[in-house]
Design an enzyme around this catalytic site. Structure first.
Site, mmCIF file in Angstrom:
data_model
loop_
_atom_site.group_PDB
_atom_site.id
_atom_site.type_symbol
_atom_site.label_atom_id
_atom_site.label_comp_id
_atom_site.label_asym_id
_atom_site.label_seq_id
_atom_site.Cartn_x
_atom_site.Cartn_y
_atom_site.Cartn_z
ATOM 1 C CE LYS A 97 34.014 -10.125 48.965
ATOM 2 N NZ LYS A 97 33.204 -9.126 49.690
ATOM 3 C CD GLU A 143 36.143 -2.375 34.461
ATOM 4 O OE1 GLU A 143 36.354 -1.150 34.545
ATOM 5 O OE2 GLU A 143 35.646 -2.926 33.486
HETATM 6 P P1 ADP Z 1 36.732 -0.419 48.022
HETATM 7 O O1 ADP Z 1 37.713 0.680 48.172
HETATM 8 O O2 ADP Z 1 35.707 -0.219 46.975
HETATM 9 O O3 ADP Z 1 36.210 -0.954 49.312
HETATM 10 P P2 ADP Z 1 38.202 -2.843 47.888
HETATM 11 O O4 ADP Z 1 39.164 -3.194 46.816
HETATM 12 O O5 ADP Z 1 38.672 -2.751 49.278
HETATM 13 O O6 ADP Z 1 37.589 -1.513 47.354
HETATM 14 O O7 ADP Z 1 36.949 -3.824 47.863
HETATM 15 C C1 ADP Z 1 36.341 -4.269 46.697
HETATM 16 C C2 ADP Z 1 35.881 -5.694 46.905
HETATM 17 O O8 ADP Z 1 37.020 -6.510 47.128
HETATM 18 C C3 ADP Z 1 34.958 -5.905 48.098
HETATM 19 O O9 ADP Z 1 33.978 -6.862 47.765
HETATM 20 C C4 ADP Z 1 35.906 -6.455 49.153
HETATM 21 O O10 ADP Z 1 35.267 -7.268 50.119
HETATM 22 C C5 ADP Z 1 36.843 -7.293 48.298
HETATM 23 N N1 ADP Z 1 38.151 -7.542 48.908
HETATM 24 C C6 ADP Z 1 38.845 -6.753 49.767
HETATM 25 N N2 ADP Z 1 40.001 -7.345 50.120
HETATM 26 C C7 ADP Z 1 40.054 -8.532 49.483
HETATM 27 C C8 ADP Z 1 41.001 -9.613 49.434
HETATM 28 N N3 ADP Z 1 42.138 -9.568 50.128
HETATM 29 N N4 ADP Z 1 40.721 -10.680 48.651
HETATM 30 C C9 ADP Z 1 39.579 -10.725 47.928
HETATM 31 N N5 ADP Z 1 38.648 -9.756 47.937
HETATM 32 C C10 ADP Z 1 38.872 -8.663 48.692
#
Ligand code: ADP
Length: 500
Positions: free
Chosen positions: A190, A264
């Site tokens: 994703k 990471e």
């Molecule tokens: P950043 O601060 O880089 O936005 P995030 O951890 O919020 O970091 O996002 C990193 C990735 O994780 C993105 O692809 C985001 O869509 C995904 N993401 C955010 N929340 C969730 C969740 N609850 N479950 C799975 N993936 C998530």
């Protein structure tokens, strides 16, 4: 989508950037099952530039099904042949690196000249590195006696679910795709909702060479698409790069099904400057380590600077001179050294931290501050490199990951105290030490609780080094041969009785 909107989008997207065709599932470009889409913004101008599908659970299921179909044949491709495919992909990534770089700059706000071009080239390099490692998926023989043959095999794990962030989307995407596929796994990845276009270009290049379903790339939001991916019963391995907060959610999902997970995550990395390093090379190194030219949107940003008291003011003066000479501007402009923050949410968050610093009576603003409210820089999410000087390692700005260009400078006089403060963090991703005294530098490097310590340089990761975090900065290593073996294979022992 109406023709009028399609035309408007086409006009808005600058020449030489990639136009998404949908998401990649089973070798086909598709829309989401619901038909919903996500609008992609150019953070340099706050304008909509493209749309991508908004995937949900049904799309995750379709992608996992496509991957499942592709796995039996892919895992049986001779590893060196899989490697050769990655090498061909590397060639095309290299050939299309300018288009890739322009697309990265457009959607992330990272400056084309100082950041995006390097990232696009690095992606090709990552494919090249792992493309050469097919034969290294070796097992061992175990000496259990003359009449026993015991050996191990490195087998792929199966369907890998990968989730990546927006800050260096192509590099981080390449770091999932190349090792996972070299090791014989199939992938459902994703992309981040804010920066999926360049990742789709990489998928487009990959799918010219890969059998359908080996690589599937979804575009969607975290909970809506990342959630079902992390929780899908057929995903046998989760690989996540992003915030520590979401990393915990991913680890919980992995715990439910006992699947291995690589994480990471974030950082609040210390830089310790010794009194003999009050020199230009160290100042340049600090600017690099802080990733000011990527608006410090980097988990490895050296955002806590421990400066020896003897050089405190003089070093800060040099840092101000060099940092304020950097040009902030349109990410796609060749003249810009620094681009924009990714989106309004992050921009508002960074501004709040700056305001907190300004409101604190005992913290001194060395340079920078809040972004201009008028003029060309107010048209995008531009922020100013900002440095606060304070005695304390305990305030919010010194403890929380800001993911923006806000650096705190803290005085030290006793080396043990500097190292104690450096380690006083729940993060442990990167660290930097600056001194001519290599003995001192290495003693500090050994004492610091971080997965990666650089002495006298502030560079980015290079394929081949095992990179990853201590403490809440992560779990597992993915950047190297060892990382590929640990993160994307499982070891099977076969023991044969030779006496019958
Ligand atoms: P950043 O601060 O880089 O936005 P995030 O951890 O919020 O970091 O996002 C990193 C990735 O994780 C993105 O692809 C985001 O869509 C995904 N993401 C955010 N929340 C969730 C969740 N609850 N479950 C799975 N993936 C998530």
């Amino acid at each position: 989508m109406s023709t009028a909107i399609a035309e408007m989008k086409t006009q808005a997207q600058p020449a030489g950037t990639y136009k998404p065709k949908g998401m990649l599932i089973g070798g086909k470009w598709v829309e989401s099952a619901s038909g919903a889409r996500i609008i992609i913004e150019n953070p340099g101008k706050r304008t909509a530039v493209a749309e991508v599908p908004r995937a949900g659970e049904a799309d995750v299921n379709a992608a996992v099904e496509a991957a499942e179909k592709a796995f039996p044949a892919w895992k049986n491709v001779v590893p060196r042949e899989r490697g050769k495919i990655l090498l061909k992909i590397a060639e095309v990534l290299e050939a299309r690196s300018e288009e890739m770089a322009r697309t990265i700059a457009l959607e992330t706000g990272n400056a084309l000249r100082t950041q995006a071009r390097g990232e696009a080239k690095l992606a090709a390099d990552i494919f090249r590195y792992f493309g050469g490692l097919g034969s290294e998926l070796k097992g061992e023989t175990v000496p259990l006696g003359e009449h026993v043959l015991s050996y191990t095999r490195r087998e792929p794990i199966g369907i890998v679910g990968a989730i990546i962030p927006w800050n260096a989307p192509v590099m981080l995407g390449a770091l999932k795709i190349a090792p996972a596929l070299c090791a014989g796994n199939v992938l459902v990845m994703k992309a981040a909702e804010d920066a999926p276009m360049a990742v789709l270009l990489m998928a487009d290049i990959c799918q010219e060479f890969l059998p359908p379903g080996v690589l599937n790339v979804l575009t969607g939001y975290g909970q809506e698409c990342g959630g079902p991916l992390a929780n899908h019963p057929k995903i046998r391995k989760l690989s996540f790069t992003g915030s520590t907060e979401v990393g915990k959610v991913i680890m919980r999902a992995a715990a439910e099904r006992i699947v291995p997970v690589s994480l990471e995550l974030g950082g609040k990395s210390p830089s310790i400057v010794y009194p003999d390093a009050d020199e230009d090379w160290a100042v340049d190194g600090i600017i690099n380590a802080m990733r000011f030219t990527r608006q410090s949107q980097s988990c490895t940003a050296g955002s806590r600077m421990f400066l020896h008291e003897d050089i405190f003011d003089s070093f800060l003066r040099k840092l101000e001179k060099k940092t304020t000479a950097l040009k902030i501007g349109d990410p796609l402009d060749e003249a810009s050294d620094i681009g924009t923050i990714i989106n309004n949410k992050q921009y508002t968050k960074v501004c709040k931290y700056v305001q907190d610093g300004l409101d604190r009576s005992d913290a001194k603003l060395v340079f920078g501050g809040l972004p201009p409210k008028t003029g060309p820089l107010s048209e995008g999410y531009f922020t100013m490199p900002t440095v606060f000087a304070d005695r304390s390692n305990d305030w919010r700005l010194a403890r929380e990951e800001i993911f923006g260009p806000v650096l705190v400078a803290i005085r030290w006089s006793d080396e043990a105290e500097a190292i104690r403060m450096a380690n006083d963090s729940h993060y442990g991703l990167a660290a930097y030490v600056w001194t001519h005294d290599i003995g001192k530098g290495l003693r500090a490097a050994h004492a610091i609780e971080s997965g990666w310590v650089q002495v006298n340089q502030g560079g980015g990761q290079t394929p081949g080094m095992s990179y990853g975090g201590y403490k809440q900065s992560g779990l597992g290593r993915e950047f190297s041969l060892e990382g590929m073996l640990d993160s994307f294979t499982q070891r099977k022992s076969v023991t044969v009785n030779l006496a019958v």
